[in-house]
Design a protein around this motif. Structure first.
Motif, short mmCIF file in Angstrom:
data_model
loop_
_atom_site.label_atom_id
_atom_site.label_comp_id
_atom_site.label_asym_id
_atom_site.label_seq_id
_atom_site.Cartn_x
_atom_site.Cartn_y
_atom_site.Cartn_z
N GLU A 40 0.83 -1.20 0.00
CA GLU A 40 0.00 0.00 0.00
C GLU A 40 0.87 1.26 0.00
OE1 GLU A 40 -4.13 -1.46 2.18
OE2 GLU A 40 -2.42 -0.88 3.46
N GLN A 41 1.96 1.22 0.71
CA GLN A 41 2.89 2.36 0.72
C GLN A 41 3.59 2.50 -0.63
OE1 GLN A 41 5.45 1.56 4.04
NE2 GLN A 41 3.88 2.03 5.59
N GLU A 42 3.95 1.36 -1.21
CA GLU A 42 4.67 1.38 -2.50
C GLU A 42 3.83 1.99 -3.60
OE1 GLU A 42 6.61 -1.85 -5.66
OE2 GLU A 42 6.16 -2.45 -3.60
N TYR A 43 2.52 1.67 -3.62
CA TYR A 43 1.64 2.15 -4.68
C TYR A 43 0.80 3.35 -4.24
CZ TYR A 43 2.90 -2.10 -7.20
OH TYR A 43 3.60 -3.09 -7.84
N GLN A 44 0.95 3.75 -2.99
CA GLN A 44 0.22 4.89 -2.47
C GLN A 44 -1.30 4.71 -2.61
OE1 GLN A 44 1.72 7.85 -0.90
NE2 GLN A 44 3.19 6.16 -0.76
N VAL A 45 -1.78 3.50 -2.28
CA VAL A 45 -3.21 3.22 -2.33
C VAL A 45 -3.58 2.37 -1.10
CG1 VAL A 45 -3.39 3.28 -4.85
CG2 VAL A 45 -2.89 1.11 -3.69
N GLN A 46 -4.87 2.31 -0.82
CA GLN A 46 -5.35 1.39 0.22
C GLN A 46 -6.01 0.21 -0.47
OE1 GLN A 46 -7.75 3.20 3.29
NE2 GLN A 46 -8.55 1.23 4.01
N LEU A 47 -5.51 -0.98 -0.19
CA LEU A 47 -6.01 -2.18 -0.86
C LEU A 47 -7.19 -2.81 -0.13
CD1 LEU A 47 -2.60 -3.85 -1.79
CD2 LEU A 47 -4.09 -2.49 -3.27
N PHE A 48 -7.22 -2.66 1.20
CA PHE A 48 -8.28 -3.27 2.00
C PHE A 48 -8.87 -2.27 2.99
CE2 PHE A 48 -5.52 -6.85 0.89
CZ PHE A 48 -6.44 -7.80 0.43
N ASN A 49 -10.17 -2.38 3.18
CA ASN A 49 -10.81 -1.71 4.30
C ASN A 49 -10.80 -2.67 5.48
OD1 ASN A 49 -11.58 0.82 3.13
ND2 ASN A 49 -13.19 -0.25 1.99
N ARG A 50 -10.30 -2.20 6.65
CA ARG A 50 -10.19 -3.06 7.82
C ARG A 50 -11.43 -2.93 8.70
NH1 ARG A 50 -5.58 -1.73 4.73
NH2 ARG A 50 -3.76 -2.94 5.46
N PHE A 51 -11.94 -4.07 9.13
CA PHE A 51 -13.07 -4.13 10.05
C PHE A 51 -12.75 -5.11 11.17
CE2 PHE A 51 -14.81 -3.11 5.85
CZ PHE A 51 -15.52 -1.94 6.13
N PRO A 52 -13.46 -5.04 12.30
CA PRO A 52 -13.16 -5.94 13.41
C PRO A 52 -13.24 -7.42 13.03
CG PRO A 52 -14.58 -4.15 14.16
CD PRO A 52 -14.48 -4.03 12.67
N LYS A 53 -14.13 -7.77 12.11
CA LYS A 53 -14.29 -9.18 11.76
C LYS A 53 -13.59 -9.59 10.48
CE LYS A 53 -18.66 -9.89 14.21
NZ LYS A 53 -20.06 -10.39 14.10
#
Length: 287
Positions: A40-53
């Protein structure tokens, strides 16, 4: 990016949980998390949305998975191409629906095995075209026999035949006066013959007294032969004991179906698969 990152992203995307992906890949969970963050840092994007489950792909993550899948497929093709000796050998994995497994296909399979003894054949049974399609896409099988209409995008049709389906019951000298109280035996949801059965019952205004779901052709035929239920299937499924059953025609709109042998489109075709397809078309088998 390292090539191993592809497996990490694809596994996390499929499982929806970093902990589960780490277990499948035999990695420490912290290692998987670190590798994702690094990408994500390398491509400057967010690949996943994190949730508790668990985690869910973002729109950029979905694009990444599409590219990663293509890269993985190319690497698999490269490996097969480089290791293929040119003569049929190794393993040939064929997906097969239960209706094909009970047909002349087995005779063709026997001839293939005699002709190419260096090939180890593996059969993967299923009743759902969707399941077989997924197994092709994931390189679990080399090709598959699929019954009924299927989405052919991404698939190459190597063999196709038309078939007819009928109502099949135990042997009766006199046809039943009514089908209103008849039980029906079917395969699990996703099977095209189950879909035909349900559509037929609905359009004819029939209410099945009981739907019996089975997962093998042997169990289905046992239910029919014993008189427990009727079924809607191609006549080829009773070719071993035709005198034990009665067959009734359906209306034209329900009768016709198609069985195809498909493989992944634009995929490397091994020598073993190439010879199998040629033998299949040479014999022009019918189910």
């Amino acid at each position: 990016m390292e090539l191993s990152d592809i497996d990490i992203i694809l596994t996390v995307a499929r499982s929806g949980k970093i902990s589960q992906a780490a277990k499948e890949l035999n990695y420490a969970q912290s290692n998987v998390t670190t590798r994702i963050k690094k990408l994500e840092q390398e491509y400057q994007v967010q690949l996943f949305n994190r949730f508790p489950k668990g985690v869910v792909l973002t729109s950029k993550g979905e694009q990444f998975v599409q590219y990663a899948t293509r890269i993985r497929d190319l690497l698999n093709d490269l490996e097969q191409d480089m290791t293929d000796p040119g003569e049929p050998s190794g393993t040939l994995k064929i997906g097969i629906v239960e209706t094909a497994a009970s047909s002349r296909f087995m005779e063709i399979l026997n001839e293939y095995q005699v002709t190419y003894p260096e090939v180890s054949i593996s059969l993967v049974n299923a009743t759902s075209p969707k399941v077989l399609r997924k197994k092709i896409q994931e390189y679990v099988i080399d090709g598959a026999f699929i019954s009924g209409a299927c989405v052919k995008e991404g698939l190459k049709v190597e063999y196709e035949m038309q078939d007819t389906v009928h109502i099949i019951s135990k042997r009766m000298d006199v046809p039943p006066e009514s089908l209103c109280q008849v039980s029906w035996v079917v395969f699990p949801k996703g099977c095209p013959y189950r879909e035909i059965t349900e559509e037929y019952l609905q359009e004819e205004g029939l209410s099945a007294r009981n739907i019996i779901e089975v997962s093998t052709m042997d169990n289905l035929l046992s239910c029919v032969e014993s008189g427990v239920a009727f079924t809607i299937m191609p006549c080829s499924v009773i070719h071993k004991k035709p005198d034990e059953f009665s067959v009734y025609d359906l209306a034209e709109r329900f009768t016709h179906t198609t069985t195809t042998f498909v493989r992944g489109e634009d995929r490397y075709v091994s020598s073993a698969l190439d010879r199998f397809v040629k033998l299949l078309n040479q014999k022009c088998i019918t189910f």
